[in-house]
Design a protein around this motif. Structure first.
Motif, PDB file in Angstrom:
ATOM      1  N   PHE A 133       2.593  11.709 -12.606  1.00 52.73           N
ATOM      2  CA  PHE A 133       1.616  11.536 -11.529  1.00 52.73           C
ATOM      3  C   PHE A 133       0.532  10.540 -11.943  1.00 52.73           C
ATOM      4  CE2 PHE A 133       3.692  15.344 -10.075  1.00 52.73           C
ATOM      5  CZ  PHE A 133       3.653  15.227  -8.689  1.00 52.73           C
ATOM      6  N   GLY A 134       0.178  10.545 -13.226  1.00 50.84           N
ATOM      7  CA  GLY A 134      -0.771   9.547 -13.707  1.00 50.84           C
ATOM      8  C   GLY A 134      -0.234   8.135 -13.525  1.00 50.84           C
ATOM      9  N   THR A 135       1.069   7.942 -13.800  1.00 53.25           N
ATOM     10  CA  THR A 135       1.692   6.628 -13.615  1.00 53.25           C
ATOM     11  C   THR A 135       1.630   6.196 -12.154  1.00 53.25           C
ATOM     12  OG1 THR A 135       3.224   7.004 -15.465  1.00 53.25           O
ATOM     13  CG2 THR A 135       3.825   5.308 -13.872  1.00 53.25           C
ATOM     14  N   SER A 136       1.947   7.109 -11.246  1.00 57.51           N
ATOM     15  CA  SER A 136       1.937   6.758  -9.830  1.00 57.51           C
ATOM     16  C   SER A 136       0.526   6.473  -9.326  1.00 57.51           C
ATOM     17  CB  SER A 136       2.569   7.891  -9.009  1.00 57.51           C
ATOM     18  OG  SER A 136       3.965   7.952  -9.245  1.00 57.51           O
ATOM     19  N   PHE A 137      -0.436   7.283  -9.737  1.00 58.74           N
ATOM     20  CA  PHE A 137      -1.799   7.111  -9.228  1.00 58.74           C
ATOM     21  C   PHE A 137      -2.482   5.866  -9.786  1.00 58.74           C
ATOM     22  CE2 PHE A 137      -2.003  11.987  -8.623  1.00 58.74           C
ATOM     23  CZ  PHE A 137      -1.290  11.858  -7.445  1.00 58.74           C
ATOM     24  N   THR A 138      -2.016   5.372 -10.937  1.00 56.34           N
ATOM     25  CA  THR A 138      -2.626   4.162 -11.507  1.00 56.34           C
ATOM     26  C   THR A 138      -1.842   2.897 -11.158  1.00 56.34           C
ATOM     27  OG1 THR A 138      -1.428   4.555 -13.590  1.00 56.34           O
ATOM     28  CG2 THR A 138      -3.696   5.378 -13.446  1.00 56.34           C
ATOM     29  N   ASN A 139      -0.834   3.033 -10.300  1.00 55.40           N
ATOM     30  CA  ASN A 139      -0.044   1.869  -9.853  1.00 55.40           C
ATOM     31  C   ASN A 139       0.093   1.878  -8.332  1.00 55.40           C
ATOM     32  OD1 ASN A 139       1.315   0.333 -12.318  1.00 55.40           O
ATOM     33  ND2 ASN A 139       1.269   2.521 -12.834  1.00 55.40           N
ATOM     34  N   PRO A 140      -1.037   1.872  -7.603  1.00 51.84           N
ATOM     35  CA  PRO A 140      -0.969   1.979  -6.144  1.00 51.84           C
ATOM     36  C   PRO A 140      -0.753   0.652  -5.432  1.00 51.84           C
ATOM     37  CG  PRO A 140      -3.255   1.945  -6.821  1.00 51.84           C
ATOM     38  CD  PRO A 140      -2.432   1.856  -8.090  1.00 51.84           C
ATOM     39  N   GLU A 141      -0.711  -0.473  -6.198  1.00 51.97           N
ATOM     40  CA  GLU A 141      -0.680  -1.782  -5.561  1.00 51.97           C
ATOM     41  C   GLU A 141       0.726  -2.362  -5.549  1.00 51.97           C
ATOM     42  OE1 GLU A 141      -0.893  -2.624  -9.925  1.00 51.97           O
ATOM     43  OE2 GLU A 141      -1.729  -1.143  -8.537  1.00 51.97           O
ATOM     44  N   VAL A 142       1.011  -3.146  -4.497  1.00 47.73           N
ATOM     45  CA  VAL A 142       2.244  -3.935  -4.455  1.00 47.73           C
ATOM     46  C   VAL A 142       2.059  -5.144  -5.373  1.00 47.73           C
ATOM     47  CG1 VAL A 142       3.734  -5.359  -2.993  1.00 47.73           C
ATOM     48  CG2 VAL A 142       2.797  -3.206  -2.107  1.00 47.73           C
ATOM     49  N   ILE A 143       3.107  -5.467  -6.164  1.00 53.05           N
ATOM     50  CA  ILE A 143       3.038  -6.596  -7.096  1.00 53.05           C
ATOM     51  C   ILE A 143       3.959  -7.706  -6.595  1.00 53.05           C
ATOM     52  CG2 ILE A 143       3.495  -7.361  -9.462  1.00 53.05           C
ATOM     53  CD1 ILE A 143       2.912  -4.552 -10.412  1.00 53.05           C
ATOM     54  N   THR A 144       3.435  -8.943  -6.599  1.00 55.71           N
ATOM     55  CA  THR A 144       4.205 -10.089  -6.126  1.00 55.71           C
ATOM     56  C   THR A 144       4.327 -11.125  -7.226  1.00 55.71           C
ATOM     57  OG1 THR A 144       3.401  -9.748  -3.858  1.00 55.71           O
ATOM     58  CG2 THR A 144       4.356 -11.897  -4.372  1.00 55.71           C
ATOM     59  N   HIS A 145       5.559 -11.523  -7.507  1.00 54.13           N
ATOM     60  CA  HIS A 145       5.836 -12.612  -8.435  1.00 54.13           C
ATOM     61  C   HIS A 145       6.668 -13.650  -7.685  1.00 54.13           C
ATOM     62  CE1 HIS A 145       4.421 -10.248 -11.868  1.00 54.13           C
ATOM     63  NE2 HIS A 145       5.191  -9.250 -11.456  1.00 54.13           N
ATOM     64  N   GLY A 146       6.022 -14.647  -7.137  1.00 56.78           N
ATOM     65  CA  GLY A 146       6.748 -15.617  -6.333  1.00 56.78           C
ATOM     66  C   GLY A 146       7.457 -14.902  -5.190  1.00 56.78           C
ATOM     67  N   PRO A 147       8.767 -15.092  -5.034  1.00 56.01           N
ATOM     68  CA  PRO A 147       9.495 -14.414  -3.947  1.00 56.01           C
ATOM     69  C   PRO A 147       9.841 -12.952  -4.247  1.00 56.01           C
ATOM     70  CG  PRO A 147      10.995 -15.796  -5.200  1.00 56.01           C
ATOM     71  CD  PRO A 147       9.625 -16.045  -5.770  1.00 56.01           C
ATOM     72  N   THR A 148       9.553 -12.489  -5.468  1.00 52.86           N
ATOM     73  CA  THR A 148       9.890 -11.115  -5.865  1.00 52.86           C
ATOM     74  C   THR A 148       8.730 -10.183  -5.560  1.00 52.86           C
ATOM     75  OG1 THR A 148      11.344 -11.892  -7.634  1.00 52.86           O
ATOM     76  CG2 THR A 148      10.584  -9.617  -7.760  1.00 52.86           C
ATOM     77  N   ILE A 149       9.004  -9.136  -4.782  1.00 52.75           N
ATOM     78  CA  ILE A 149       7.973  -8.161  -4.406  1.00 52.75           C
ATOM     79  C   ILE A 149       8.369  -6.797  -4.955  1.00 52.75           C
ATOM     80  CG2 ILE A 149       6.795  -7.033  -2.484  1.00 52.75           C
ATOM     81  CD1 ILE A 149       7.356  -9.527  -0.807  1.00 52.75           C
ATOM     82  N   LEU A 150       7.462  -6.198  -5.726  1.00 56.67           N
ATOM     83  CA  LEU A 150       7.704  -4.890  -6.338  1.00 56.67           C
ATOM     84  C   LEU A 150       6.843  -3.849  -5.644  1.00 56.67           C
ATOM     85  CD1 LEU A 150       7.606  -6.094 -10.055  1.00 56.67           C
ATOM     86  CD2 LEU A 150       9.582  -5.933  -8.546  1.00 56.67           C
ATOM     87  N   PRO A 151       7.426  -2.704  -5.268  1.00 60.03           N
ATOM     88  CA  PRO A 151       6.708  -1.740  -4.433  1.00 60.03           C
ATOM     89  C   PRO A 151       5.600  -0.999  -5.175  1.00 60.03           C
ATOM     90  CG  PRO A 151       8.810  -0.836  -5.113  1.00 60.03           C
ATOM     91  CD  PRO A 151       8.792  -2.266  -5.586  1.00 60.03           C
ATOM     92  N   ALA A 152       4.655  -0.494  -4.401  1.00 62.23           N
ATOM     93  CA  ALA A 152       3.615   0.380  -4.936  1.00 62.23           C
ATOM     94  C   ALA A 152       4.204   1.761  -5.211  1.00 62.23           C
ATOM     95  CB  ALA A 152       2.466   0.489  -3.937  1.00 62.23           C
ATOM     96  N   LEU A 153       3.499   2.534  -6.051  1.00 60.74           N
ATOM     97  CA  LEU A 153       3.936   3.894  -6.369  1.00 60.74           C
ATOM     98  C   LEU A 153       3.044   4.905  -5.654  1.00 60.74           C
ATOM     99  CD1 LEU A 153       4.629   3.559 -10.210  1.00 60.74           C
ATOM    100  CD2 LEU A 153       6.120   3.018  -8.285  1.00 60.74           C
ATOM    101  N   ASN A 154       3.593   6.095  -5.423  1.00 56.18           N
ATOM    102  CA  ASN A 154       2.836   7.143  -4.748  1.00 56.18           C
ATOM    103  C   ASN A 154       3.250   8.510  -5.292  1.00 56.18           C
ATOM    104  OD1 ASN A 154       5.367   7.679  -3.548  1.00 56.18           O
ATOM    105  ND2 ASN A 154       4.898   6.333  -1.804  1.00 56.18           N
ATOM    106  N   ALA A 155       2.716   9.564  -4.699  1.00 54.30           N
ATOM    107  CA  ALA A 155       2.992  10.918  -5.185  1.00 54.30           C
ATOM    108  C   ALA A 155       4.469  11.286  -5.028  1.00 54.30           C
ATOM    109  CB  ALA A 155       2.120  11.924  -4.446  1.00 54.30           C
ATOM    110  N   HIS A 156       5.108  10.770  -3.995  1.00 48.95           N
ATOM    111  CA  HIS A 156       6.544  11.051  -3.805  1.00 48.95           C
ATOM    112  C   HIS A 156       7.358  10.488  -4.967  1.00 48.95           C
ATOM    113  CE1 HIS A 156      10.288  11.850  -1.709  1.00 48.95           C
ATOM    114  NE2 HIS A 156      10.656  10.589  -1.891  1.00 48.95           N
ATOM    115  N   GLU A 157       6.983   9.296  -5.432  1.00 50.58           N
ATOM    116  CA  GLU A 157       7.668   8.705  -6.577  1.00 50.58           C
ATOM    117  C   GLU A 157       7.465   9.559  -7.827  1.00 50.58           C
ATOM    118  OE1 GLU A 157       9.322   6.090  -9.554  1.00 50.58           O
ATOM    119  OE2 GLU A 157       9.794   6.713  -7.503  1.00 50.58           O
ATOM    120  N   ALA A 158       6.245  10.087  -8.034  1.00 55.19           N
ATOM    121  CA  ALA A 158       5.982  10.946  -9.186  1.00 55.19           C
ATOM    122  C   ALA A 158       6.845  12.201  -9.125  1.00 55.19           C
ATOM    123  CB  ALA A 158       4.504  11.329  -9.231  1.00 55.19           C
TER     124      ALA A 158
END
Length: 395
Positions: free
Chosen positions: A103-128
């Motif tokens: 849960f600490g990992t999910s709560f400290t990674n709430p942002e979407v990350i973009t690297h050029g055309p690559t988009i990495l999703p945000a994390l949430n409680a469901h992911e934890a």
């Protein structure tokens, strides 16, 4: 996703069928033997990179199917053994701390990350929640079930005999792939489970059979050979054969599998097992566990002698081996530097822990090692919890 195609109907059917098959083993064999062979057969023969999708649950692959089948078999046939193991006590507390870390990992990674055309999703409680369920299926179940089932000298003898026999059973499949190249997974399940180029070694092939990589097959044969050495020292036969014969046979195929690291482990550990008393073996085990604990810290603080080891490998084993070792060190350094931005709880899943080219969006990193994969995904918290479970019983 697979490395060379998609799983066919046989792959899906094998996963579905293994659940009732695994439960059935507990009605045919005593509980310890059923659990041992259930996990061995899963590891040896079920398809890699094949998952069953169940709504609300993480993807179920072969390790999870085996854990669930074993748990249900124990509940039906040996429930007392399970509760006698005192689940969620002792080392199991690391799992509970690990759930908090998820849960600490999910709560400290709430942002979407973009690297050029690559988009990495945000994390949430469901992911934890999903990661915690994954930890239960893949880590906690095998750990606590092993503790519940392997409780006597007879159980330990059964485990060692099963490992030595399993190695011998695997040799015909290894021989086929040594001669024809690693194709069994493709022929039966419809795809290659790993990059085929990595199966080429020393002018020939390194078998993968139904395991994730040729290196895993090498380690498996190492376990099989060392099990035979232990049984030979204990003057225990294997299916009526002298244990040293089975150990030598397994080791011969280990060498043929062209896995230098696993062969070195076997050649180093076999004399230790044979010549030392149990107390001496325990001391060496504790020393090795301390090295495992120290290595990530030394890598994070740049105190590990990387250059010296690479130079030694180049002078002893040649340029190819040295280059391979140097590449692994470079990737560890790349991911370690990346994780300095999330040192406590890491970056999480969905490749957020990897390093990308900012313009092309191409992944330029390789997570080649359990510790760096755990550290980059779960941070120092997850690293301590994961390796604490493994190493605390040794101490």
């Amino acid at each position: 996703m697979s490395e060379g195609g998609s799983p066919n109907a046989i792959a899906d059917l094998a996963l579905f069928a293994f659940l009732p098959f695994g439960i059935g083993l507990f009605f045919a064999l005593r509980p310890a033997l059923a659990g041992i062979w259930l996990f061995l057969l899963e590891f040896m023969f079920l398809p890699e990179l094949t998952e069953l999708s169940i709504p609300g649950l993480p993807a179920i692959n072969k390790q999870a199917v085996a854990g669930i089948a074993c748990f249900l078999g124990v509940m039906l046939r040996a429930r007392g053994k399970f509760f006698a193991a005192k689940p969620w006590r002792g080392p199991d507390l690391f799992f509970l701390l690990g759930f908090i870390g998820n849960f600490g990992t999910s709560f400290t990674n709430p942002e979407v990350i973009t690297h050029g055309p690559t988009i990495l999703p945000a994390l949430n409680a469901h992911e934890a929640f999903n990661v915690s369920l994954w930890d239960v299926f893949y880590l906690w179940m095998p750990f606590v079930l092993g503790r519940a089932l392997i409780t006597t000298g007879k159980d330990l003898k059964s485990l060692l005999q099963a490992l030595a026999i399993a190695g011998a059973i695997y040799t015909p499949f290894e021989f086929i792939e040594l001669m024809l190249s690693p194709q069994l997974h493709l022929w039966i399940y419809g795809f290659h489970q790993h990059d085929f180029i990595q199966t080429m070694r020393g002018g020939g092939y390194r078998p993968m059979v139904f395991m994730p990589h040729g290196l895993v097959v090498g380690l498996f044969m190492c376990w099989a050979a060392l099990s035979g050495v232990i049984l030979f020292k204990a003057k225990k036969a294997i299916l009526g054969l002298p244990s040293f014969v089975v150990a030598g046979y397994d080791f011969g195929f280990l060498v043929a599998c062209k896995s230098l690291g696993a062969a070195i482990y076997t050649l180093v550990m076999a004399p230790i097992i044979w010549f030392l008393r149990p107390k001496g073996i325990v001391r060496i085990s504790v020393s090795l566990a301390a090295i495992v604990l120290a290595y990530p810290v030394l890598r994070m603080t740049d105190l590990f002698p990387v250059k010296g080891l690479v130079d030694t490998a180049r002078s002893v084993a040649g340029g190819d081996r040295a280059q391979s070792l140097e590449f692994r060190f470079d990737m560890e350094q790349l991911l370690t530097d990346h994780t300095k931005d999330r040192p406590v709880f890491g970056w999480g899943r969905f490749r957020r822990n990897m390093v990308f080219d900012e313009y092309t969006g191409r992944d330029i990193s390789v997570s080649d090692g359990q510790w760096i994969g755990t550290y980059s995904q779960k941070g120092a918290w997850g690293l301590v919890c994961t390796f604490g479970v493994i190493l605390l019983p040794i101490f």
